[in-house]
Design a protein around this motif. Sequence first.
Motif, short mmCIF file in Angstrom:
data_model
loop_
_atom_site.label_atom_id
_atom_site.label_comp_id
_atom_site.label_asym_id
_atom_site.label_seq_id
_atom_site.Cartn_x
_atom_site.Cartn_y
_atom_site.Cartn_z
N ASN A 182 25.27 -6.17 9.19
CA ASN A 182 25.30 -7.58 9.60
C ASN A 182 26.72 -8.00 10.02
OD1 ASN A 182 22.56 -8.19 9.26
ND2 ASN A 182 22.83 -8.49 7.06
N ILE B 144 27.25 -6.56 13.52
CA ILE B 144 26.54 -7.33 14.56
C ILE B 144 27.25 -8.65 14.82
CG2 ILE B 144 24.40 -8.55 15.07
CD1 ILE B 144 22.89 -6.31 13.66
N ARG C 62 28.99 -9.81 18.49
CA ARG C 62 28.69 -11.05 19.22
C ARG C 62 29.96 -11.79 19.62
NH1 ARG C 62 23.88 -13.01 15.11
NH2 ARG C 62 22.25 -11.57 15.91
N THR D 95 23.91 -3.52 21.72
CA THR D 95 23.19 -4.52 20.90
C THR D 95 21.86 -3.95 20.41
OG1 THR D 95 24.21 -6.31 22.18
CG2 THR D 95 22.24 -6.84 20.91
N GLU E 297 20.76 -3.38 16.50
CA GLU E 297 19.55 -4.01 15.96
C GLU E 297 18.60 -2.95 15.40
OE1 GLU E 297 18.96 -7.03 15.43
OE2 GLU E 297 20.59 -8.01 16.52
N GLU E 298 18.50 -1.81 16.06
CA GLU E 298 17.62 -0.75 15.57
C GLU E 298 18.10 -0.23 14.22
OE1 GLU E 298 15.88 3.63 16.89
OE2 GLU E 298 17.22 2.52 18.22
N ARG F 188 19.88 -1.91 12.07
CA ARG F 188 19.61 -2.95 11.06
C ARG F 188 18.15 -2.97 10.67
NH1 ARG F 188 21.29 -9.22 11.89
NH2 ARG F 188 19.82 -9.05 13.62
N ARG F 189 17.23 -2.79 11.61
CA ARG F 189 15.81 -2.76 11.26
C ARG F 189 15.51 -1.59 10.31
NH1 ARG F 189 15.16 -3.99 16.78
NH2 ARG F 189 14.74 -1.80 17.25
#
Length: 786
Positions: free
Chosen positions: A219, A222, A226, A237, A241-242, A244-245
């Motif tokens: 987090n 990310i 940004r 990005t 995100e992948e 983090r998922r």
Amino acid sequence: HYRVLLKYYAQLNYIEGRFPISKDAIRIDFAWADAFATDIFVKLPVLLWEKVAVLWNMGAIQNNIGVILDHSREDGAKAAASHFSMAAGIFTYIKELINDFKDERTRDISPQLLTLMVEVALANAQHCVYEGARAKGMKDAMLSRIALATSNAYQQCFEYARLTHAREDWIRLLEVTANTFHASAQYWQSKVDHDNAVKTRKDWGIECGRLAYADSLINKAIHGHRCISEYPSKSRTLRLEELRRNITAAKLEAENNNRSIYFCIEPTPNQLAPIVPLALAKAKSFSVTGEMEGIDDYFADFVPRVVSNAITEFQDRVNSIVESTKEAAQTASDTMRATLASLGLPASLQASNSASGLPASVWTSIAAVQHKGGGGALETGLKRNQDKNRSLCEQLDRAAGELSSDASEELKRRQKYGVKWQRNTDTAQVSTLRGDIDNYRSLLQQAADTDNLVRSKLLQHQDDIAQLGCTRQQLDSYMPKLEDINNVSREERAELEQLVVQTSTILENRDSAIAQLDATASKIDVKTPLLRDSSRKMSAGSFFEIDDKEAVFEATLKPLNDLAASINEGVETQGPLLERVTAANEAFTQKQQANPILVKRSSILTGLQQGVSSFEEIEGMLDQGRKWYIQFEDRVKELCARVQDYRRMRDLEARDHEAAIQRAAVVPAPAPPPAYGRPPASAPPPSYHSAGAHRGPFLPSATAKAVVLPGPGTTRSAPPTYARAMPVQPIVRATAVKAQPIVAAQRVAAPAPAPQSGGAWACKICTFKNEKKDALACEMCNSIRE
């Protein structure tokens, strides 16, 4: 582009020491922009500045090659890691190169930022190690250790970058990458903790703590991504995100299981067992000599005169060492062979070795002579050397004729122009050239005398050499058959054979050492250390001086001196051996004199041996002469080139002087007196745009500010591209490649007015005769007509 820059860098190394590039001599301004602030550039007439900037670009290109490769495959990741390691080695080499750099520089050449570039390249290499490990399917524990080492590498880069003038977005990207890899390390370690909990059926909370820590790290990454405005990347990005998922899904599953089934304590990040990082990336050492191998030296013929003179002096020393050593060795070998021949050795031993026919060892020597061409080959070699001698003498005669022709033409011009001819002759240079020509003629006369000596020796031994042309059957028929050899004492013979073998070994080793001496002398190179090492510098008068010349000579000559000392040591120890051979042969001869057939066989073999020895001796003298002529031919060519350069320079001076005399003889026609008319009743004010005013373009000042232009393939501020990486942040690419250098613009001369009349005219600059009478500029050198 890397290969192109490497070739250019090699030429920079080659010209260093050949041309005095400085602000006081040959001024070439090298302008380079800061890689992180392209509006700032430094322009210096310093060759080291150009070399450093080119090396920077070479390192950046190696880094960027690693970026564009496919890291998802094991071989691609391995190749990319190699390029990053090479980049780290290049930037490390730049740090060493600038230790003595005292001039102004851009900030990207500071030790701090170069350290950052080394660390970034190593971090990228460690990233590729991680990608290769994933592609290879390594275990989770190993992936966790490698990922943490990668995170630590990027974190160290981030700490360095904060202390430099690197762009803020670039610095943030380093921090994002460090947090991403740290999250990946905790994610892989959580899998290891899960497997341990399954085996031990306890400590289920450790996996939850790991994943919670990983979730906070991703987090943070990310959020930092940004905030990056200059390098927006949709693919980056998506990968963040992948990751983090994946972490979030594993975290929810682990927490649900633990809080509903196992109820184990979930440790905080400080309570987690540390992961031991595994750093495998290392910088490759950048070897200038190795990288430049195979690249041609375009400036090989450009050598400063002081270096050329030093090379000639060094070559004279080499020749002196080689000739004195070979002379002493040849004298010792001739003495040994003459002693053996006078004792009838080894023919007397060979005569008693076989009952009939020619001994095999004797025929082997004769066959070797026949294979080389026998007496005919000696005649051909002698003729070749004599022809080369005549050719070199003719070249020296032509060079002397050039000097005489120049003196004759100078006398004619003085008689033609009288006191107007004021040109002086450099008598010192002419005297030096004539002295060198006379010296070379003397050396060639000595060589001709040596060739005549070889001719006499060849005539003296031509019968002995001629008999070596017989076949094996013919020679066997000449040998009488020996019926009984039991009367020869075996003890005396064994002792004599052992001593003869020792002498043969000494002669073979000596011949081999002399051949090695010649090979070492031909390969020895003093030009490179004289040009590149600390032995050269620029004097205040913009000419080269050589410091510690004797130290350079001594270091370069050491292998040759060691070999010569070894040969001379063997020469000094052969005397006692020959005394033992003489005594043993006397004892052996007393035992065999009673057999007349043995004496006849010994006489025949002695004649054959004499022919072989004479052939080998004359062959060695001819080969030595051939090598001498090859080396001496280079010196004659260099001398002739000096004479030709002198003559061309004198011709250009003469044409310029004659043109000046002819121009001075032309008297311009007097201008008519001005005619003034009556002014009007009310004269208007003067107009600055009247017929006589300047209306043309305004000429620039003496120097115009140089504008740094980007070279082909370079980028100034374009965002870098990144390799694909799953599931971590991609590699950080080196920023803008430096722009190509330019030379400051020169002032543009005002155009000359078009001539109204006249025929062909001679250029004042290059003396070229231009046929176009109305031309404004010279067709040869493009200089403006005056």
